[in-house]
Design a protein around this motif. Structure first.
Motif, PDB file in Angstrom:
ATOM      1  N   PRO A  56      14.639  63.683  31.515  1.00 49.62           N
ATOM      2  CA  PRO A  56      15.450  64.722  32.155  1.00 49.62           C
ATOM      3  C   PRO A  56      16.872  64.231  32.423  1.00 49.62           C
ATOM      4  O   PRO A  56      17.137  63.027  32.430  1.00 49.62           O
ATOM      5  CB  PRO A  56      14.707  64.972  33.470  1.00 49.62           C
ATOM      6  N   LYS A  57      17.766  65.162  32.649  1.00 47.83           N
ATOM      7  CA  LYS A  57      19.166  64.803  32.927  1.00 47.83           C
ATOM      8  C   LYS A  57      19.427  64.664  34.427  1.00 47.83           C
ATOM      9  O   LYS A  57      20.409  64.039  34.825  1.00 47.83           O
ATOM     10  CB  LYS A  57      20.090  65.858  32.327  1.00 47.83           C
ATOM     11  N   THR A  58      18.578  65.265  35.237  1.00 54.32           N
ATOM     12  CA  THR A  58      18.673  65.136  36.691  1.00 54.32           C
ATOM     13  C   THR A  58      17.278  64.938  37.267  1.00 54.32           C
ATOM     14  O   THR A  58      16.281  65.257  36.626  1.00 54.32           O
ATOM     15  CB  THR A  58      19.314  66.386  37.329  1.00 54.32           C
ATOM     16  N   ILE A  59      17.212  64.434  38.500  1.00 55.27           N
ATOM     17  CA  ILE A  59      15.907  64.161  39.097  1.00 55.27           C
ATOM     18  C   ILE A  59      15.765  64.767  40.495  1.00 55.27           C
ATOM     19  O   ILE A  59      14.661  65.027  40.960  1.00 55.27           O
ATOM     20  CB  ILE A  59      15.627  62.638  39.153  1.00 55.27           C
ATOM     21  N   PRO A 115      14.665  56.284  38.332  1.00 57.22           N
ATOM     22  CA  PRO A 115      15.472  55.432  39.219  1.00 57.22           C
ATOM     23  C   PRO A 115      16.962  55.462  38.877  1.00 57.22           C
ATOM     24  O   PRO A 115      17.812  55.467  39.784  1.00 57.22           O
ATOM     25  CB  PRO A 115      14.877  54.036  38.993  1.00 57.22           C
ATOM     26  N   GLU A 116      17.285  55.495  37.597  1.00 61.61           N
ATOM     27  CA  GLU A 116      18.697  55.544  37.194  1.00 61.61           C
ATOM     28  C   GLU A 116      19.326  56.879  37.585  1.00 61.61           C
ATOM     29  O   GLU A 116      20.472  56.934  38.066  1.00 61.61           O
ATOM     30  CB  GLU A 116      18.817  55.332  35.682  1.00 61.61           C
ATOM     31  N   LEU A 117      18.581  57.974  37.404  1.00 60.74           N
ATOM     32  CA  LEU A 117      19.097  59.283  37.777  1.00 60.74           C
ATOM     33  C   LEU A 117      19.274  59.393  39.291  1.00 60.74           C
ATOM     34  O   LEU A 117      20.248  60.005  39.767  1.00 60.74           O
ATOM     35  CB  LEU A 117      18.137  60.374  37.286  1.00 60.74           C
ATOM     36  N   THR A 119      19.929  56.878  41.291  1.00 63.23           N
ATOM     37  CA  THR A 119      21.112  56.069  41.609  1.00 63.23           C
ATOM     38  C   THR A 119      22.391  56.861  41.366  1.00 63.23           C
ATOM     39  O   THR A 119      23.311  56.850  42.197  1.00 63.23           O
ATOM     40  CB  THR A 119      21.115  54.779  40.758  1.00 63.23           C
ATOM     41  N   GLU A 120      22.454  57.549  40.246  1.00 66.06           N
ATOM     42  CA  GLU A 120      23.632  58.376  39.942  1.00 66.06           C
ATOM     43  C   GLU A 120      23.853  59.432  41.027  1.00 66.06           C
ATOM     44  O   GLU A 120      24.993  59.683  41.434  1.00 66.06           O
ATOM     45  CB  GLU A 120      23.457  59.056  38.582  1.00 66.06           C
ATOM     46  N   LYS A 121      22.753  60.036  41.475  1.00 69.65           N
ATOM     47  CA  LYS A 121      22.867  61.069  42.504  1.00 69.65           C
ATOM     48  C   LYS A 121      23.416  60.495  43.804  1.00 69.65           C
ATOM     49  O   LYS A 121      24.312  61.083  44.432  1.00 69.65           O
ATOM     50  CB  LYS A 121      21.496  61.703  42.752  1.00 69.65           C
ATOM     51  N   LEU A 122      22.906  59.349  44.205  1.00 74.37           N
ATOM     52  CA  LEU A 122      23.314  58.772  45.477  1.00 74.37           C
ATOM     53  C   LEU A 122      24.709  58.166  45.416  1.00 74.37           C
ATOM     54  O   LEU A 122      25.339  57.948  46.460  1.00 74.37           O
ATOM     55  CB  LEU A 122      22.292  57.723  45.931  1.00 74.37           C
ATOM     56  N   GLN A 123      25.210  57.908  44.217  1.00 79.29           N
ATOM     57  CA  GLN A 123      26.577  57.407  44.059  1.00 79.29           C
ATOM     58  C   GLN A 123      27.603  58.533  43.978  1.00 79.29           C
ATOM     59  O   GLN A 123      28.807  58.272  44.044  1.00 79.29           O
ATOM     60  CB  GLN A 123      26.673  56.542  42.801  1.00 79.29           C
ATOM     61  N   ASN A 124      27.115  59.746  43.857  1.00 78.54           N
ATOM     62  CA  ASN A 124      28.014  60.897  43.751  1.00 78.54           C
ATOM     63  C   ASN A 124      28.800  61.071  45.049  1.00 78.54           C
ATOM     64  O   ASN A 124      28.216  61.193  46.128  1.00 78.54           O
ATOM     65  CB  ASN A 124      27.194  62.157  43.446  1.00 78.54           C
ATOM     66  N   LYS A 125      30.124  61.091  44.952  1.00 79.55           N
ATOM     67  CA  LYS A 125      30.970  61.147  46.148  1.00 79.55           C
ATOM     68  C   LYS A 125      30.803  62.445  46.924  1.00 79.55           C
ATOM     69  O   LYS A 125      31.170  62.523  48.104  1.00 79.55           O
ATOM     70  CB  LYS A 125      32.432  60.959  45.760  1.00 79.55           C
ATOM     71  N   ARG A 152       7.927  52.947  43.009  1.00 78.99           N
ATOM     72  CA  ARG A 152       8.415  51.739  43.681  1.00 78.99           C
ATOM     73  C   ARG A 152       9.886  51.485  43.357  1.00 78.99           C
ATOM     74  O   ARG A 152      10.685  51.146  44.240  1.00 78.99           O
ATOM     75  CB  ARG A 152       7.576  50.524  43.297  1.00 78.99           C
ATOM     76  N   LYS A 153      10.257  51.673  42.097  1.00 73.42           N
ATOM     77  CA  LYS A 153      11.665  51.461  41.714  1.00 73.42           C
ATOM     78  C   LYS A 153      12.577  52.457  42.427  1.00 73.42           C
ATOM     79  O   LYS A 153      13.702  52.114  42.810  1.00 73.42           O
ATOM     80  CB  LYS A 153      11.803  51.588  40.200  1.00 73.42           C
ATOM     81  N   CYS A 154      12.106  53.677  42.627  1.00 77.80           N
ATOM     82  CA  CYS A 154      12.908  54.674  43.340  1.00 77.80           C
ATOM     83  C   CYS A 154      13.034  54.307  44.816  1.00 77.80           C
ATOM     84  O   CYS A 154      14.107  54.487  45.419  1.00 77.80           O
ATOM     85  CB  CYS A 154      12.286  56.059  43.194  1.00 77.80           C
ATOM     86  N   LEU A 155      11.969  53.784  45.417  1.00 69.22           N
ATOM     87  CA  LEU A 155      12.053  53.352  46.806  1.00 69.22           C
ATOM     88  C   LEU A 155      13.055  52.210  46.972  1.00 69.22           C
ATOM     89  O   LEU A 155      13.763  52.124  47.987  1.00 69.22           O
ATOM     90  CB  LEU A 155      10.674  52.907  47.312  1.00 69.22           C
ATOM     91  N   GLU A 156      13.132  51.348  45.977  1.00 69.26           N
ATOM     92  CA  GLU A 156      14.125  50.277  46.015  1.00 69.26           C
ATOM     93  C   GLU A 156      15.547  50.848  46.016  1.00 69.26           C
ATOM     94  O   GLU A 156      16.440  50.321  46.690  1.00 69.26           O
ATOM     95  CB  GLU A 156      13.927  49.338  44.818  1.00 69.26           C
ATOM     96  N   VAL A 157      15.733  51.953  45.291  1.00 66.81           N
ATOM     97  CA  VAL A 157      17.040  52.617  45.280  1.00 66.81           C
ATOM     98  C   VAL A 157      17.336  53.212  46.654  1.00 66.81           C
ATOM     99  O   VAL A 157      18.436  53.040  47.199  1.00 66.81           O
ATOM    100  CB  VAL A 157      17.087  53.714  44.187  1.00 66.81           C
ATOM    101  N   PHE A 158      16.365  53.906  47.244  1.00 69.51           N
ATOM    102  CA  PHE A 158      16.568  54.488  48.573  1.00 69.51           C
ATOM    103  C   PHE A 158      16.911  53.406  49.596  1.00 69.51           C
ATOM    104  O   PHE A 158      17.785  53.587  50.447  1.00 69.51           O
ATOM    105  CB  PHE A 158      15.314  55.243  49.022  1.00 69.51           C
TER     106      PHE A 158
END
Length: 359
Positions: A56-59, A115-117, A119-125, A152-158
């Protein structure tokens, strides 16, 4: 209770695939073909789970429903091997081109880039911190997670971004990530919802065939609570004639295990789920099938399908009011003085870049 019919598929919730409403054509196995397979010693359906990668392009999804207690959700998996027969998420599998029936349990779409998607969301200004609920649609700790480890990888991002996250699960696998959950809990960044719909293993195995046992789930509530991780127990859904008599015992067991709160919904059978559930209950509980179905209809203005905002989750009528009254009693009796903590939205702004801002 009468034993299941001879053609009951053990270990699955749905007992068949139903027609995808978006397709003009449908697929059926004719008796002639099935008889041929039997005579040849072939198995036309191996009942195995398939894992299919999607990209997907977004999560992160904005939740538009006004009566759902979340603003945003994310799902690392589409489809769920747990196979809960009542699951509202079954209908979403049709958007991917599959059936809401057995396909939902046997064709699991895996979003490895979640997890990458995220991260992109949380980096969005432009993003403002709001709780993102993992498992808004399908369980983030379903059996696939043991293989892929996306949750687990997503929790690491949070944790890296100090962003609040909610979790809904029926699986004890969440204890694997207790270390991350503890770190998040220190800053009030996590809330866990464990769904427990019955204290009967026989009922659990029929209604939620590939979920963790009731004993394991209560042990999970206790273990998480002892680690300082706030837990709410979802007595959901309440199904008339199946688990409706268990509200007070369930609430006591949840409180004794350390849960800080409880919530409930009345079962509703929207879209394809009505056909799936009706087929299932006539095969799984033939002696009480019509009674249960009629009780469900009584909670939803005479229909199995109820899409009315506000009413669909709670139901209406005498039975629904009895359930609500029992929930009020349960809170007074077993949860007095307890409260589920709020989320911390302040730390995220300092960690938007993944590290504390010094200036």
């Amino acid at each position: 209770m009468k034993e299941q019919s001879d053609d009951y598929i053990r270990g699955r919730g749905a007992q068949k695939n139903v027609h995808n409403r978006f397709f003009a054509e449908s697929y059926h196995m004719e008796d002639e073909f099935l008889n041929y397979c039997h005579s040849e010693g072939d198995n036309p359906d191996d009942n195995k789970t398939q894992f299919l990668e999607v990209y997907p392009k977004t999560i992160v999804n904005k939740v538009e429903s006004p009566d759902v207690g979340m603003a945003h959700s994310m799902n690392s998996y589409q489809g769920c091997e747990h196979g809960c027969i009542y699951c509202y998420a079954r209908n979403s599998h049709e958007y991917w081109g599959y059936s809401a029936g057995l396909d939902f349990e046997r064709k699991i779409l895996v979003k490895k880039n979640a997890p990458e998607l995220l991260t992109e969301k949380l980096q969005n200004k432009n993003w403002k911190a709001q709780t993102i609920v993992m498992s808004g649609n399908t369980d983030c700790y379903q059996p696939a997670e043991k293989k892929f480890g996306i949750t687990r990888k997503c929790l690491e991002v949070f944790l890296r971004y100090k962003h609040p996250v909610g979790i809904i699960t029926k699986n004890a696998l969440i204890m694997r990530d207790a270390d991350l959950l503890q770190e998040l809990a220190k800053d009030n960044l996590v809330g866990v919802n464990v769904s427990i719909t019955s204290l009967s293993e026989k009922t659990r195995a029929l209604v939620e065939p590939r979920t963790a046992t009731i004993k394991k789930r209560l042990e999970t509530v206790k273990a998480l609570s002892e680690k300082g991780i706030p837990v709410n127990v979802m007595l959901a859904p309440i199904i008339p004639g199946i688990n409706s008599h268990e509200i007070l015992p369930l609430a006591k067991a949840a409180s004794d295990a350390g849960a800080l709160s409880i919530a409930h919904t009345i079962v509703r059978l929207n879209g394809a789920i009505a056909e799936i559930f009706t087929d299932w209950i006539h095969k799984a509980m033939p002696d009480r099938a019509e009674k249960v179905l009629n009780h469900i209809k009584a909670c939803h203005d005479g229909k199995l399908n109820d899409s009315r905002w506000g009413q669909r989750m709670r139901g209406e009528g005498e039975f629904a009011e009895q359930v609500s009254a029992q929930m009020r009693l349960a809170r007074r009796k077993f949860f007095e003085g307890k409260s589920f903590p709020g989320m911390n939205y302040d730390l995220y702004e300092e960690m938007r870049d993944g590290q504390y801002r010094l200036f």
